[in-house]
Design a protein around this motif. Structure first.
Motif, PDB file in Angstrom:
ATOM      1  N   GLU A  24       0.810  -1.212   0.000  1.00  0.00           N
ATOM      2  CA  GLU A  24       0.000   0.000   0.000  1.00  0.00           C
ATOM      3  C   GLU A  24       0.850   1.271   0.000  1.00  0.00           C
ATOM      4  O   GLU A  24       0.368   2.331  -0.401  1.00  0.00           O
ATOM      5  N   SER A  25       2.106   1.166   0.418  1.00  0.00           N
ATOM      6  CA  SER A  25       2.975   2.344   0.444  1.00  0.00           C
ATOM      7  C   SER A  25       3.619   2.627  -0.912  1.00  0.00           C
ATOM      8  O   SER A  25       4.220   3.682  -1.097  1.00  0.00           O
ATOM      9  N   ARG A  26       3.493   1.710  -1.864  1.00  0.00           N
ATOM     10  CA  ARG A  26       4.090   1.899  -3.190  1.00  0.00           C
ATOM     11  C   ARG A  26       3.281   2.882  -4.017  1.00  0.00           C
ATOM     12  O   ARG A  26       2.042   2.880  -3.989  1.00  0.00           O
ATOM     13  N   ALA A  27       3.975   3.697  -4.775  1.00  0.00           N
ATOM     14  CA  ALA A  27       3.316   4.643  -5.678  1.00  0.00           C
ATOM     15  C   ALA A  27       2.461   3.876  -6.683  1.00  0.00           C
ATOM     16  O   ALA A  27       2.889   2.859  -7.218  1.00  0.00           O
ATOM     17  N   GLY A  28       1.255   4.343  -6.878  1.00  0.00           N
ATOM     18  CA  GLY A  28       0.357   3.730  -7.839  1.00  0.00           C
ATOM     19  C   GLY A  28      -0.564   2.684  -7.251  1.00  0.00           C
ATOM     20  O   GLY A  28      -1.479   2.219  -7.921  1.00  0.00           O
ATOM     21  N   VAL A  29      -0.355   2.278  -5.993  1.00  0.00           N
ATOM     22  CA  VAL A  29      -1.218   1.277  -5.358  1.00  0.00           C
ATOM     23  C   VAL A  29      -2.324   2.002  -4.599  1.00  0.00           C
ATOM     24  O   VAL A  29      -2.055   2.864  -3.757  1.00  0.00           O
ATOM     25  N   THR A  30      -3.571   1.659  -4.903  1.00  0.00           N
ATOM     26  CA  THR A  30      -4.701   2.266  -4.207  1.00  0.00           C
ATOM     27  C   THR A  30      -5.246   1.370  -3.104  1.00  0.00           C
ATOM     28  O   THR A  30      -5.870   1.856  -2.170  1.00  0.00           O
ATOM     29  N   ALA A  31      -5.011   0.044  -3.208  1.00  0.00           N
ATOM     30  CA  ALA A  31      -5.451  -0.892  -2.174  1.00  0.00           C
ATOM     31  C   ALA A  31      -4.710  -2.208  -2.353  1.00  0.00           C
ATOM     32  O   ALA A  31      -4.342  -2.580  -3.464  1.00  0.00           O
ATOM     33  N   ALA A  32      -4.510  -2.906  -1.229  1.00  0.00           N
ATOM     34  CA  ALA A  32      -3.880  -4.223  -1.261  1.00  0.00           C
ATOM     35  C   ALA A  32      -4.545  -5.101  -0.217  1.00  0.00           C
ATOM     36  O   ALA A  32      -4.872  -4.637   0.874  1.00  0.00           O
ATOM     37  N   SER A  33      -4.742  -6.358  -0.569  1.00  0.00           N
ATOM     38  CA  SER A  33      -5.368  -7.297   0.351  1.00  0.00           C
ATOM     39  C   SER A  33      -4.695  -8.657   0.208  1.00  0.00           C
ATOM     40  O   SER A  33      -4.747  -9.263  -0.857  1.00  0.00           O
ATOM     41  N   ALA A  34      -4.057  -9.113   1.286  1.00  0.00           N
ATOM     42  CA  ALA A  34      -3.388 -10.409   1.277  1.00  0.00           C
ATOM     43  C   ALA A  34      -4.303 -11.464   1.877  1.00  0.00           C
ATOM     44  O   ALA A  34      -5.129 -11.173   2.741  1.00  0.00           O
ATOM     45  N   ASP A  35      -4.138 -12.697   1.412  1.00  0.00           N
ATOM     46  CA  ASP A  35      -4.920 -13.836   1.910  1.00  0.00           C
ATOM     47  C   ASP A  35      -3.948 -14.973   2.187  1.00  0.00           C
ATOM     48  O   ASP A  35      -3.451 -15.618   1.260  1.00  0.00           O
ATOM     49  N   HIS A  36      -3.665 -15.215   3.485  1.00  0.00           N
ATOM     50  CA  HIS A  36      -2.677 -16.244   3.821  1.00  0.00           C
ATOM     51  C   HIS A  36      -3.148 -17.639   3.450  1.00  0.00           C
ATOM     52  O   HIS A  36      -2.341 -18.486   3.091  1.00  0.00           O
ATOM     53  N   ALA A  37      -4.438 -17.905   3.501  1.00  0.00           N
ATOM     54  CA  ALA A  37      -4.954 -19.237   3.156  1.00  0.00           C
ATOM     55  C   ALA A  37      -4.761 -19.555   1.678  1.00  0.00           C
ATOM     56  O   ALA A  37      -4.499 -20.700   1.307  1.00  0.00           O
ATOM     57  N   ALA A  38      -4.871 -18.548   0.831  1.00  0.00           N
ATOM     58  CA  ALA A  38      -4.715 -18.732  -0.610  1.00  0.00           C
ATOM     59  C   ALA A  38      -3.291 -18.430  -1.087  1.00  0.00           C
ATOM     60  O   ALA A  38      -2.967 -18.663  -2.249  1.00  0.00           O
ATOM     61  N   SER A  39      -2.459 -17.889  -0.195  1.00  0.00           N
ATOM     62  CA  SER A  39      -1.085 -17.486  -0.545  1.00  0.00           C
ATOM     63  C   SER A  39      -1.064 -16.490  -1.699  1.00  0.00           C
ATOM     64  O   SER A  39      -0.268 -16.606  -2.627  1.00  0.00           O
ATOM     65  N   THR A  40      -1.957 -15.499  -1.622  1.00  0.00           N
ATOM     66  CA  THR A  40      -2.039 -14.482  -2.667  1.00  0.00           C
ATOM     67  C   THR A  40      -2.167 -13.091  -2.054  1.00  0.00           C
ATOM     68  O   THR A  40      -2.492 -12.938  -0.879  1.00  0.00           O
ATOM     69  N   ALA A  41      -1.936 -12.101  -2.904  1.00  0.00           N
ATOM     70  CA  ALA A  41      -2.216 -10.710  -2.560  1.00  0.00           C
ATOM     71  C   ALA A  41      -2.850 -10.071  -3.783  1.00  0.00           C
ATOM     72  O   ALA A  41      -2.341 -10.214  -4.895  1.00  0.00           O
ATOM     73  N   GLY A  42      -3.962  -9.409  -3.567  1.00  0.00           N
ATOM     74  CA  GLY A  42      -4.627  -8.670  -4.630  1.00  0.00           C
ATOM     75  C   GLY A  42      -4.288  -7.200  -4.495  1.00  0.00           C
ATOM     76  O   GLY A  42      -4.325  -6.649  -3.390  1.00  0.00           O
ATOM     77  N   ILE A  43      -3.912  -6.586  -5.601  1.00  0.00           N
ATOM     78  CA  ILE A  43      -3.489  -5.197  -5.587  1.00  0.00           C
ATOM     79  C   ILE A  43      -4.283  -4.411  -6.612  1.00  0.00           C
ATOM     80  O   ILE A  43      -4.425  -4.843  -7.756  1.00  0.00           O
ATOM     81  N   GLU A  44      -4.812  -3.264  -6.194  1.00  0.00           N
ATOM     82  CA  GLU A  44      -5.508  -2.351  -7.099  1.00  0.00           C
ATOM     83  C   GLU A  44      -4.609  -1.165  -7.365  1.00  0.00           C
ATOM     84  O   GLU A  44      -3.959  -0.657  -6.449  1.00  0.00           O
TER      85      GLU A  44
END
Length: 65
Positions: A24-44
């Protein structure tokens, strides 16, 4: 525009926050959501994939697109 990356090594909700904060601190990222069960992160937003992967790896986790 959304992107999902694979994040290896997350085990709990604390791990999710540890991944989300640097994303979320990176330029251009408006939202981030990690899911430990799925081992993924979704980034907008418009950040480059390499930048996202570097953010996750700097937090101590392995990441791939």
């Amino acid at each position: 525009m959304g992107e999902t990356i694979t994040v290896d090594g997350t085990r709990c909700e604390h791990c999710e926050k540890t991944v989300e904060e640097p994303l979320e601190s990176r330029a251009g990222v408006t939202a981030a959501s990690a899911d430990h069960a799925a081992s993924t992160a979704g980034i907008e937003g418009s950040a480059a994939t390499d930048d996202l992967l570097a953010a996750v790896e700097a937090a101590g986790y392995e990441a791939s697109a």
